[in-house]
Design a protein around this motif. Sequence first.
Motif, PDB file in Angstrom:
ATOM      1  N   ALA A  31       0.792  -1.094  -0.149  1.00  0.00           N
ATOM      2  CA  ALA A  31      -0.069  -0.057   0.043  1.00  0.00           C
ATOM      3  C   ALA A  31       0.780   1.456   0.074  1.00  0.00           C
ATOM      4  CB  ALA A  31      -0.873  -0.030   1.188  1.00  0.00           C
ATOM      5  N   THR A  32       1.745   1.428   0.842  1.00  0.00           N
ATOM      6  CA  THR A  32       2.894   2.415   0.799  1.00  0.00           C
ATOM      7  C   THR A  32       3.566   2.823  -0.379  1.00  0.00           C
ATOM      8  OG1 THR A  32       3.450   2.040   3.228  1.00  0.00           O
ATOM      9  CG2 THR A  32       4.779   3.483   1.872  1.00  0.00           C
ATOM     10  N   ILE A  33       3.896   1.579  -1.129  1.00  0.00           N
ATOM     11  CA  ILE A  33       4.429   1.687  -2.465  1.00  0.00           C
ATOM     12  C   ILE A  33       3.396   2.148  -3.535  1.00  0.00           C
ATOM     13  CG2 ILE A  33       5.486   0.521  -4.347  1.00  0.00           C
ATOM     14  CD1 ILE A  33       6.587  -1.357  -2.375  1.00  0.00           C
ATOM     15  N   GLY A  34       2.430   1.694  -3.422  1.00  0.00           N
ATOM     16  CA  GLY A  34       1.340   2.257  -4.322  1.00  0.00           C
ATOM     17  C   GLY A  34       1.078   3.559  -4.186  1.00  0.00           C
ATOM     18  N   PHE A  35       0.872   4.195  -2.740  1.00  0.00           N
ATOM     19  CA  PHE A  35       0.558   5.521  -2.638  1.00  0.00           C
ATOM     20  C   PHE A  35       1.935   6.331  -2.688  1.00  0.00           C
ATOM     21  CE2 PHE A  35      -2.723   3.898   0.625  1.00  0.00           C
ATOM     22  CZ  PHE A  35      -3.826   3.983  -0.129  1.00  0.00           C
ATOM     23  N   PHE A  36       3.025   5.842  -2.673  1.00  0.00           N
ATOM     24  CA  PHE A  36       4.218   6.642  -3.062  1.00  0.00           C
ATOM     25  C   PHE A  36       4.251   6.880  -4.378  1.00  0.00           C
ATOM     26  CE2 PHE A  36       8.799   6.802  -4.202  1.00  0.00           C
ATOM     27  CZ  PHE A  36       9.138   7.659  -3.654  1.00  0.00           C
ATOM     28  N   LEU A  37       3.847   6.076  -5.095  1.00  0.00           N
ATOM     29  CA  LEU A  37       3.817   6.198  -6.747  1.00  0.00           C
ATOM     30  C   LEU A  37       2.701   6.653  -7.382  1.00  0.00           C
ATOM     31  CD1 LEU A  37       5.348   2.689  -7.611  1.00  0.00           C
ATOM     32  CD2 LEU A  37       6.514   4.592  -7.790  1.00  0.00           C
ATOM     33  N   GLN A  38       1.636   6.953  -6.469  1.00  0.00           N
ATOM     34  CA  GLN A  38       0.353   7.294  -6.744  1.00  0.00           C
ATOM     35  C   GLN A  38       0.374   8.521  -7.742  1.00  0.00           C
ATOM     36  OE1 GLN A  38      -2.485   8.244  -3.944  1.00  0.00           O
ATOM     37  NE2 GLN A  38      -3.959   8.704  -5.008  1.00  0.00           N
ATOM     38  N   TYR A  39       0.922   9.435  -7.290  1.00  0.00           N
ATOM     39  CA  TYR A  39       0.881  10.678  -7.954  1.00  0.00           C
ATOM     40  C   TYR A  39       2.110  11.029  -8.937  1.00  0.00           C
ATOM     41  CZ  TYR A  39      -3.329  12.183  -5.539  1.00  0.00           C
ATOM     42  OH  TYR A  39      -4.424  12.428  -5.028  1.00  0.00           O
ATOM     43  N   VAL A  40       2.890  10.276  -9.170  1.00  0.00           N
ATOM     44  CA  VAL A  40       4.231  10.189 -10.313  1.00  0.00           C
ATOM     45  C   VAL A  40       3.511  10.381 -11.435  1.00  0.00           C
ATOM     46  CG1 VAL A  40       5.938   9.090 -11.194  1.00  0.00           C
ATOM     47  CG2 VAL A  40       5.820   9.126  -8.453  1.00  0.00           C
ATOM     48  N   LEU A 173      -4.738   0.089  -5.832  1.00  0.00           N
ATOM     49  CA  LEU A 173      -3.828  -0.926  -5.412  1.00  0.00           C
ATOM     50  C   LEU A 173      -3.384  -0.714  -3.916  1.00  0.00           C
ATOM     51  CD1 LEU A 173      -1.762  -3.349  -5.497  1.00  0.00           C
ATOM     52  CD2 LEU A 173      -0.053  -1.775  -6.013  1.00  0.00           C
ATOM     53  N   GLY A 174      -3.125   0.732  -3.595  1.00  0.00           N
ATOM     54  CA  GLY A 174      -3.029   1.003  -2.199  1.00  0.00           C
ATOM     55  C   GLY A 174      -4.106   0.942  -1.236  1.00  0.00           C
ATOM     56  N   GLY A 175      -5.302   0.997  -1.933  1.00  0.00           N
ATOM     57  CA  GLY A 175      -6.498   1.089  -0.776  1.00  0.00           C
ATOM     58  C   GLY A 175      -6.889  -0.572  -0.709  1.00  0.00           C
ATOM     59  N   VAL A 176      -6.712  -1.352  -1.674  1.00  0.00           N
ATOM     60  CA  VAL A 176      -6.842  -2.809  -1.355  1.00  0.00           C
ATOM     61  C   VAL A 176      -6.059  -3.338  -0.420  1.00  0.00           C
ATOM     62  CG1 VAL A 176      -7.100  -4.943  -2.683  1.00  0.00           C
ATOM     63  CG2 VAL A 176      -8.154  -3.138  -3.613  1.00  0.00           C
ATOM     64  N   SER A 177      -4.729  -2.969  -0.751  1.00  0.00           N
ATOM     65  CA  SER A 177      -3.925  -3.627   0.133  1.00  0.00           C
ATOM     66  C   SER A 177      -3.850  -3.342   1.510  1.00  0.00           C
ATOM     67  CB  SER A 177      -2.282  -3.397  -0.185  1.00  0.00           C
ATOM     68  OG  SER A 177      -2.048  -3.764  -1.673  1.00  0.00           O
ATOM     69  N   GLY A 178      -4.198  -1.878   1.837  1.00  0.00           N
ATOM     70  CA  GLY A 178      -4.417  -1.162   3.151  1.00  0.00           C
ATOM     71  C   GLY A 178      -5.607  -2.036   3.717  1.00  0.00           C
ATOM     72  N   ILE A 179      -6.672  -2.211   3.215  1.00  0.00           N
ATOM     73  CA  ILE A 179      -7.659  -2.615   3.931  1.00  0.00           C
ATOM     74  C   ILE A 179      -7.483  -4.049   4.318  1.00  0.00           C
ATOM     75  CG2 ILE A 179     -10.128  -3.610   3.078  1.00  0.00           C
ATOM     76  CD1 ILE A 179     -10.454  -1.391   1.233  1.00  0.00           C
ATOM     77  N   ILE A 180      -6.717  -4.774   3.556  1.00  0.00           N
ATOM     78  CA  ILE A 180      -6.418  -6.021   3.783  1.00  0.00           C
ATOM     79  C   ILE A 180      -5.257  -6.080   5.316  1.00  0.00           C
ATOM     80  CG2 ILE A 180      -4.969  -8.189   3.445  1.00  0.00           C
ATOM     81  CD1 ILE A 180      -5.759  -7.706   0.405  1.00  0.00           C
ATOM     82  N   MET A 181      -4.472  -5.088   5.320  1.00  0.00           N
ATOM     83  CA  MET A 181      -3.766  -4.860   6.321  1.00  0.00           C
ATOM     84  C   MET A 181      -4.496  -4.466   7.722  1.00  0.00           C
ATOM     85  SD  MET A 181      -0.894  -1.889   6.987  1.00  0.00           S
ATOM     86  CE  MET A 181      -1.958  -0.520   7.017  1.00  0.00           C
ATOM     87  N   CYS A 182      -5.442  -3.572   7.683  1.00  0.00           N
ATOM     88  CA  CYS A 182      -6.093  -3.146   8.558  1.00  0.00           C
ATOM     89  C   CYS A 182      -7.143  -4.091   9.260  1.00  0.00           C
ATOM     90  CB  CYS A 182      -7.178  -1.903   8.216  1.00  0.00           C
ATOM     91  SG  CYS A 182      -6.179  -0.350   7.992  1.00  0.00           S
ATOM     92  N   ALA A 183      -7.649  -5.099   8.178  1.00  0.00           N
ATOM     93  CA  ALA A 183      -8.574  -6.207   8.790  1.00  0.00           C
ATOM     94  C   ALA A 183      -7.674  -7.111   9.717  1.00  0.00           C
ATOM     95  CB  ALA A 183      -9.069  -6.802   7.575  1.00  0.00           C
ATOM     96  N   ILE A 184      -6.412  -7.617   9.337  1.00  0.00           N
ATOM     97  CA  ILE A 184      -5.814  -8.587   9.746  1.00  0.00           C
ATOM     98  C   ILE A 184      -5.233  -8.147  11.182  1.00  0.00           C
ATOM     99  CG2 ILE A 184      -3.587  -9.886   9.832  1.00  0.00           C
ATOM    100  CD1 ILE A 184      -4.153  -9.927   6.527  1.00  0.00           C
ATOM    101  N   LEU A 185      -4.834  -6.651  11.017  1.00  0.00           N
ATOM    102  CA  LEU A 185      -4.219  -6.175  12.358  1.00  0.00           C
ATOM    103  C   LEU A 185      -5.280  -5.694  13.347  1.00  0.00           C
ATOM    104  CD1 LEU A 185      -0.969  -4.666  11.073  1.00  0.00           C
ATOM    105  CD2 LEU A 185      -1.111  -6.729  12.095  1.00  0.00           C
ATOM    106  N   SER A 186      -6.345  -5.293  13.049  1.00  0.00           N
ATOM    107  CA  SER A 186      -7.409  -4.695  13.645  1.00  0.00           C
ATOM    108  C   SER A 186      -7.271  -3.457  13.895  1.00  0.00           C
ATOM    109  CB  SER A 186      -7.857  -5.674  14.838  1.00  0.00           C
ATOM    110  OG  SER A 186      -8.288  -6.950  14.817  1.00  0.00           O
ATOM    111  N   LEU A 187      -6.715  -2.632  12.868  1.00  0.00           N
ATOM    112  CA  LEU A 187      -6.467  -1.262  13.261  1.00  0.00           C
ATOM    113  C   LEU A 187      -7.648  -0.277  13.371  1.00  0.00           C
ATOM    114  CD1 LEU A 187      -3.556  -0.727  10.643  1.00  0.00           C
ATOM    115  CD2 LEU A 187      -3.407  -1.299  12.969  1.00  0.00           C
ATOM    116  N   LYS A 188      -7.457   0.776  13.957  1.00  0.00           N
ATOM    117  CA  LYS A 188      -8.683   1.620  14.249  1.00  0.00           C
ATOM    118  C   LYS A 188      -9.432   1.978  12.918  1.00  0.00           C
ATOM    119  CE  LYS A 188      -6.113   5.054  15.682  1.00  0.00           C
ATOM    120  NZ  LYS A 188      -5.875   6.235  16.040  1.00  0.00           N
ATOM    121  N   LEU A 189     -10.750   2.161  13.112  1.00  0.00           N
ATOM    122  CA  LEU A 189     -11.613   2.264  12.041  1.00  0.00           C
ATOM    123  C   LEU A 189     -11.126   3.568  11.253  1.00  0.00           C
ATOM    124  CD1 LEU A 189     -14.214   1.537  10.496  1.00  0.00           C
ATOM    125  CD2 LEU A 189     -15.597   3.172  12.094  1.00  0.00           C
TER     126      LEU A 189
END
Length: 220
Positions: A31-40, A173-189
């Motif tokens: 997700a970080t890589i996707g967002f890093f490249l997002q606006y390039v 790509l960043g959004g989908v990857s981040g959603i998976i991360m948050c779901a597994i780690l139970s991060l804040k809403l």
Amino acid sequence: WFLPRYRDEFTSPLSMATPLELLAHGCGYVATIGFFLQYVPQVHLNYKRQTCAGFSSLAILIKLIGAAFMFINFILSERPPLSVILYALTNVCQYSVLIVQFILYNRKWVYASYFIIIPIAIFTSMTFPETMSFTNSIKPATQIFSHIALLAECVRVKSTKGVSLMSMHFNCLGGVSGIIMCAILSLKLSTTLLYVNSFGQAATVYLLWAWYDRKKPKKL
């Protein structure tokens, strides 16, 4: 004082993490890589056209407000995943580059005033830390309103040609990857919504592209 908090993220043996945790952290960095490249691609598109026409300066201003507060609040609060910190930092850097392009190509120095948002966010969170519970909600709100501004610009010009579709692919790509991360780690809403919103942003631009710019088959 900041980086030592994350030393264990790099030095802890992989055997200490469960497969799901490894997947979560892997998705976080994707997700970080996707967002890093997002606006390039968007920066390249603006440069190639030598204009920011069809791309909303209001959207970038609103995004910068949310990104600035998110970054400083994450720095000052309890330790979130390092990938989330990098996500916030890359947001601030990318929006700053786009503001510079608006200054150069639109030849309006008023856009330089947008940068005052960054020191305001730093001063507010460091001087009044009790406001962080409120300013933490700014990022999700600004992501929504900034995208409304972008969509409104596309509707106004009846085209998405001023918006890089490749940027939207990275956003998705960043959004989908981040959603998976948050779901597994139970991060804040509030953190999860950032990634949900990124996916939604890409989806709505795809819809406008299909409506305005997709080549329709010629009638026989």
